[in-house]
Write a protein that holds these residues in place. Structure first.
Motif, PDB file in Angstrom:
ATOM      1  N   ALA A 194      10.445  97.541  36.505  1.00  0.00           N
ATOM      2  CA  ALA A 194      11.115  98.973  37.351  1.00  0.00           C
ATOM      3  C   ALA A 194      11.003 100.619  37.098  1.00  0.00           C
ATOM      4  N   SER A 195       9.720 100.966  35.876  1.00  0.00           N
ATOM      5  CA  SER A 195       9.329 101.754  36.008  1.00  0.00           C
ATOM      6  C   SER A 195       8.280 102.271  36.518  1.00  0.00           C
ATOM      7  N   LYS A 196       7.776 101.318  37.079  1.00  0.00           N
ATOM      8  CA  LYS A 196       6.434 100.905  37.338  1.00  0.00           C
ATOM      9  C   LYS A 196       6.586 101.444  39.101  1.00  0.00           C
ATOM     10  N   TRP A 197       5.085 101.727  40.057  1.00  0.00           N
ATOM     11  CA  TRP A 197       5.315 102.115  41.691  1.00  0.00           C
ATOM     12  C   TRP A 197       5.606 100.658  42.660  1.00  0.00           C
ATOM     13  N   GLU A 198       6.525 100.615  43.097  1.00  0.00           N
ATOM     14  CA  GLU A 198       6.220  99.199  43.461  1.00  0.00           C
ATOM     15  C   GLU A 198       5.849  99.708  45.049  1.00  0.00           C
ATOM     16  N   PRO A 199       5.313  98.559  46.750  1.00  0.00           N
ATOM     17  CA  PRO A 199       6.004  99.147  47.670  1.00  0.00           C
ATOM     18  C   PRO A 199       7.187  98.779  47.872  1.00  0.00           C
ATOM     19  N   GLU A 200       8.190  97.861  47.026  1.00  0.00           N
ATOM     20  CA  GLU A 200      10.023  97.692  47.313  1.00  0.00           C
ATOM     21  C   GLU A 200      10.400  97.802  45.668  1.00  0.00           C
ATOM     22  N   ALA A 201      10.530  98.946  45.625  1.00  0.00           N
ATOM     23  CA  ALA A 201      11.074  99.846  44.698  1.00  0.00           C
ATOM     24  C   ALA A 201      11.790  98.030  43.872  1.00  0.00           C
ATOM     25  N   VAL A 202      11.675  97.970  42.373  1.00  0.00           N
ATOM     26  CA  VAL A 202      12.404  97.042  41.410  1.00  0.00           C
ATOM     27  C   VAL A 202      13.519  98.214  41.017  1.00  0.00           C
TER      28      VAL A 202
END
Length: 257
Positions: free
Chosen positions: A12-20
Motif C-alpha cells: 500500500a506504500s507504493k504507487w498504484e493507478p488504483e490505490a491499495v
C-alpha cells in the motif's frame, strides 16, 4: 530444490493507478475488539488484561483489485463472450495449467510497444528450445525494476496478437510477463489507434483470449534471477476467488539444487 520468488508484493506504500488500502488491527486492538464482541453477542465479560501483553491477534483488511500485484488473468477477464463458449472464471481453471515446465524469453531490448510472432520465434531459436504443450512461457521485459512507480504502467513491452497466437499454436495456455500488462502500454495503443484508425491495435493480447482460451500471469518479477532460460518449473496457482476474472498468485520457479 532451489526456489526463486517471481512475485511482486502487494504494498500500500507504493504507487498504484488504483490505490491499495491496508488497514491493520494491532494485536492489542484485536484483544479489545474481541472483548467487545464477546459482550455484545454472548453477554460474556472478558478482560483483555489476562492475555500475555494484553494482546490477542492482528488482522489485516485490504481494499484492492484482483489485478494488484502478481496475479493470473482468467478468460472471463477478456470479455463476457468467446468464440469457444462461455469464458471461465479463475476458480474454474484447471490447476494443472499452473505448475508446469517454464521457459523465459528475453524481450527486454525492444522498448515500448508490442513484440511480434517472428521476434518470439527468433528468441526461441537463440536459446535452442521448442516449447511443449502446457509449458508456461514467461517474458522478461525488465519492467519490474519500475514497480511501484508511475512509469511501471507506461513504459514496457507487450505482445501483439500474432505473438499470442504463435504461442497458443505451440500448445501454451499460460503466458506470463514481468510488466504491468501483456499488451503494450495504454498510451502507446491509443496513439497507434488515433494514427491508423485500426481498432485491432487495441488490447490485442487480451482480446486474443476471446478467440482462444488461455491465461496470463501479469506483474511477475525477478526473472533475471533465473540461471537458465528453461529447465525449471513455474508454480503460479491463483487464489480461488469465485466468479472472478483474476486471482492473486505467489509465483515461483523451482529448480533442481
Amino acid at each position: 530444490m532451489r526456489v526463486i520468488d517471481l512475485s511482486t508484493p502487494i504494498d500500500a506504500s507504493k504507487w498504484e493507478p488504483e490505490a491499495v488500502v491496508h488497514e491493520i488491527t494491532t494485536p492489542a486492538e484485536g484483544a479489545r475488539h474481541m472483548s467487545a464482541e464477546m459482550l455484545e453477542h454472548f453477554g460474556v465479560h472478558f478482560d483483555p488484561a489476562v492475555l500475555p501483553d494484553q494482546e490477542l491477534l492482528s488482522i489485516d483488511t485490504l481494499t484492492l483489485t484482483s489485478h494488484t500485484g502478481t496475479h493470473v488473468d482468467a478468460p472471463s477477464h477478456y470479455g463476457s463472450r468467446a468464440s469457444y463458449g462461455e469464458p471461465r472464471h479463475i476458480d474454474q481453471m484447471p490447476l494443472e495449467w499452473f505448475q508446469r515446465p517454464g521457459v523465459v524469453l528475453d524481450i527486454s531490448g525492444f522498448g515500448v510497444g508490442a513484440v511480434r510472432a517472428e521476434q518470439l520465434a527468433k528468441e526461441l531459436d537463440r536459446i535452442g528450445y521448442r516449447p511443449q504443450p502446457l509449458d508456461i512461457v514467461i517474458l522478461r521485459t525488465g519492467a519490474d525494476r519500475l514497480a511501484g512507480t508511475p512509469e511501471y504502467f507506461t513504459s514496457f513491452t507487450g505482445l501483439d496478437a500474432s505473438a499470442v497466437h504463435y504461442l497458443l499454436d505451440l500448445g501454451i495456455r499460460v503466458i506470463g510477463t514481468d510488466a504491468f500488462s501483456l499488451d503494450a502500454p495504454f498510451g502507446h495503443m491509443i496513439k497507434r489507434f488515433q494514427e491508423s484508425g485500426d481498432a485491432s491495435v487495441l488490447w490485442p493480447a487480451h482480446f486474443a483470449g476471446r478467440e482462444r482460451e488461455y491465461c496470463q500471469i501479469e506483474r511477475l518479477a525477478n526473472l533475471d534471477a533465473l540461471p537458465v532460460p528453461f529447465g525449471f518449473t513455474v508454480s503460479c496457482f491463483p487464489v480461488r476467488i469465485a466468479g472472478a476474472g483474476a486471482g492473486w498468485a505467489r509465483a515461483v520457479a523451482l529448480l533442481d539444487a
